[in-house]
Each structure stands twice: as C-alpha cells, then as structure tokens.
Design an enzyme around this catalytic site. Structure first.
Site, PDB file in Angstrom:
ATOM      1  N   GLU A 204       0.807  -1.228   0.000  1.00  0.00           N
ATOM      2  CA  GLU A 204       0.000   0.000   0.000  1.00  0.00           C
ATOM      3  C   GLU A 204       0.837   1.274   0.000  1.00  0.00           C
ATOM      4  OE1 GLU A 204      -3.759   0.145   2.252  1.00  0.00           O
ATOM      5  OE2 GLU A 204      -3.276  -1.857   2.952  1.00  0.00           O
ATOM      6  N   HIS A 220       8.508 -26.949   3.559  1.00  0.00           N
ATOM      7  CA  HIS A 220       7.869 -28.079   2.865  1.00  0.00           C
ATOM      8  C   HIS A 220       7.405 -27.696   1.468  1.00  0.00           C
ATOM      9  CE1 HIS A 220       7.971 -30.441   6.593  1.00  0.00           C
ATOM     10  NE2 HIS A 220       7.806 -29.251   7.159  1.00  0.00           N
ATOM     11  N   LYS A 313     -13.724   0.157  -4.084  1.00  0.00           N
ATOM     12  CA  LYS A 313     -14.784   0.440  -3.093  1.00  0.00           C
ATOM     13  C   LYS A 313     -15.886   1.269  -3.736  1.00  0.00           C
ATOM     14  CE  LYS A 313     -12.140   0.125   1.213  1.00  0.00           C
ATOM     15  NZ  LYS A 313     -11.573   0.786   2.376  1.00  0.00           N
TER      16      LYS A 313
HETATM   17  O1  PA5 Z   1      -5.002   0.860   4.814  1.00  0.00           O
HETATM   18  C1  PA5 Z   1      -5.951   0.954   4.037  1.00  0.00           C
HETATM   19  O2  PA5 Z   1      -6.296   2.012   3.521  1.00  0.00           O
HETATM   20  C2  PA5 Z   1      -6.781  -0.279   3.726  1.00  0.00           C
HETATM   21  O3  PA5 Z   1      -6.061  -1.448   3.930  1.00  0.00           O
HETATM   22  C3  PA5 Z   1      -8.070  -0.261   4.593  1.00  0.00           C
HETATM   23  O4  PA5 Z   1      -7.726  -0.469   5.942  1.00  0.00           O
HETATM   24  C4  PA5 Z   1      -9.072  -1.314   4.123  1.00  0.00           C
HETATM   25  O5  PA5 Z   1      -9.471  -1.056   2.800  1.00  0.00           O
HETATM   26  C5  PA5 Z   1     -10.294  -1.387   5.010  1.00  0.00           C
HETATM   27  O6  PA5 Z   1     -10.813  -0.116   5.260  1.00  0.00           O
HETATM   28  P1  PA5 Z   1     -11.201   0.292   6.755  1.00  0.00           P
HETATM   29  O7  PA5 Z   1      -9.931   0.157   7.539  1.00  0.00           O
HETATM   30  O8  PA5 Z   1     -11.690   1.695   6.683  1.00  0.00           O
HETATM   31  O9  PA5 Z   1     -12.249  -0.667   7.179  1.00  0.00           O
END
Ligand code: PA5
Length: 319
Positions: A204, A220, A313
C-alpha cells in the site's frame, strides 16, 4: 497530516485504557476487519496466543461469519477505521442476526451509526488518518477489550519511543536493500503477523508486490522455489525471528539463512527488540512501516493514496 507525521504518532497512539468487560462470558472471540483494520485482530490474536490464553480466537476476513458463531457466548469484534467497509458491515449485520455479542471499533461511519442505534458498545478512534496509519489507536482499543495490563502497553510504547531514531534508520537501510527487488519475507509463527504487516505496508505505501511465507510450513514447499536462479535474482529476502520462537523453529531459521547464503544471497535477518513479546512485535512492525515509507520515496510514490482500493470500493458501492 503528512504520512511522516502519522507514522511518528504511532507510539503516542498506544494508549492504555480500562474497560469494564467480563471476558469470562466468551467462549470464542472473532476479529473482523479488512486491510489496515483487519491486521489489528491478527496482532491481538498473536499476543493472546503467546500469553497462553485458552479462548478460541479467529480472524475473519470477508462477508458473513463462520458457522460456529451463534449466541452471546461468541464475541465478534468488528474493526473498520472508516466504519464503512462493506465486508465488516456484513459481519456486523450477521453477528446481530446470530445473537452474538458485538463490540465495534471505528473512527465514525456506518459502523458507529449502526452500533449506536442498536446499543452495541462502540469504541471510537480519532479521525484524520489513513486506516493503516491508525494501527496504534485501533490496537489499543482491542487490547483494552482483552484486558491488557497498563505496564505492558506502556513498556511497548516506551520501547519504541526510546529507540525511535534507530528504528527509522533501520527502516531506511532496509528500503535501500529492497529497492528494485520483489521483497520476500520469511517469518516464524511468532513474527508471522509482522511479516504480513510488512507485506501489506509495502503493497500500500510503496506500491510494490511483496510476499511472505512462514516456518516451518515453508520448509515443505517455498524453499524449493529457491532453486530457480532466474526468479530468485529478482527478489530481496528478509528473515524474521523472535527470541521466544520454538527451538526447532530457531534451528530452521538458521538453516534458512544458511541456504540463502549458500546461494550467494545475504538476507536481511531481523528480530524486534524489547522486553516483552508485544514490545518486540510492535518494534519489528514499526521498522517495516518506515521501510515501506522510504521505499515509496525511492520509487517516487506518495505513501498515502491507494487509488485502486478507493476505485474498487466506489465501484462496489454502486451495487
Ligand atoms: O489501509 C488501508 O487504507 C486499507 O487497507 C483499509 O484499511 C481497508 O481497505 C479497510 O478499510 P477500513 O480500515 O476503513 O475498514
């Protein structure tokens, strides 16, 4: 707030609080959440397991809930930083349908609204962060639910504070070594959650593929992949461990490092520093957070935006 400021706030986010929760009521605890919120439950589970806790725990990522959840002796902890993640909202609705006990954690959003409407205990964390940068806030809430001692959390926080410059420097050095390669992280059961966090932070923040595998299972299958010189030359290897790993796992860590060295690869061998398992785990996680931040810079990416996650999303929200 800049990503650097968000990262720097991590130790301050680790704030102890006392919650009046009778944990003896629960036969199982299921942590629900995705991405930066989902890992909170994994860290809590690793911590509980290391403490010898006998309650059955699981992390649930996805829609609905596992079949065994039915009735109030099952606690479902729904964690979503935004409070609007559809999988987590689906878990919440399903937990209500099954008569499970629920606790929710978010900075607002629908999860807060729904919790308030139905009298579910909602624990609020501050707004204004990217979810994965609010790890300390969400984790502190979950650890409060699980009854962590004040000293233990404060020790973990101080351990990061007092080693801050060294943590950042290590992160920068690691980014240097990972740059231009696909990071492959080999972990032990006690460091698996840190390896997963490194992978997802590199994904990310640094906008880069990364993978991890865990001992002993990787002995393994995964290790055989090292035979392929063409592919392994494109990878940078990290080996993680903890001083409390099972003896045979430690032996396997040494063998893994030897195997890599025999192939001419010098892996980044790393363990967290700290007095307790939690302190070491959070130390190791924070080194990885900084590594992913510096790696983003080296590739010329902004660490904060995750455009493709936002796009998925928004498409899904259309129905
Ligand atoms: O870090 C991020 O932006 C994502 O991994 C979010 O955590 C993920 O999409 C889930 O969203 P939220 O944390 O708002 O539930």
């Amino acid at each position: 707030m800049s990503p650097e400021e968000m990262l720097k706030s991590f130790p301050k986010q680790l704030e102890w609080e006392k919650l009046d929760i009778d944990r003896s009521l629960y036969h199982t605890i299921t942590f629900c959440g995705m991405g930066g919120s989902g890992i909170v439950g994994d860290i809590a589970r690793s911590w509980l397991e290391h403490k010898g806790c006998k309650v059955i725990t699981s992390s649930h990522r996805g829609y609905g809930l596992p079949n065994y959840i039915s009735g109030e002796e099952h606690l479902v902890v729904c964690i979503s930083y935004s409070g609007n993640t559809e999988e987590t909202l689906s878990n919440f609705a399903e937990a209500q349908k099954r008569g499970a006990s629920i606790i929710s954690i978010s900075s607002g959003g629908k999860l807060e609204e729904l919790s308030e409407k139905s009298g579910v205990l909602h624990l609020k964390v501050p707004k204004g962060f990217a979810p994965r940068y609010a790890l300390g806030y969400m984790l502190s809430k979950v650890l409060a639910v699980l009854g962590i001692e004040k000293e233990e959390l404060e020790d973990a926080r101080e351990n990061i504070e007092k080693n801050y410059e060294e943590i950042k420097k290590k992160g920068e050095e690691i980014a240097e070594k990972l740059y231009g390669y696909i990071p492959i992280i080999y972990a032990t059961p006690l460091t698996e959650v840190a390896a997963f966090r490194w992978k997802t932070q590199i994904n990310e923040n640094s906008k880069t593929q990364a993978y991890f595998a865990t001992l002993p299972e990787m002995h393994h299958n995964e290790v055989v992949g090292l035979d392929n010189a063409e592919i392994r030359s494109k990878c940078a290897f990290v080996v993680m461990f903890d001083p409390k790993d099972h003896d045979r796992v430690r032996r396997r860590v040494d063998l893994t490092i030897r195997l890599l060295k025999d192939l001419g690869i010098v892996p980044i061998a790393i363990g967290g520093d700290g007095n307790s398992y939690l302190a070491r785990l959070l130390h190791l996680i924070h080194v990885g957070d900084w590594a992913s931040y510096y790696l983003a810079g080296k590739y010329g990416f902004e660490p904060l935006p995750v455009k493709v996650i936002d796009w998925i999303k928004s498409e899904l929200s259309k129905g």
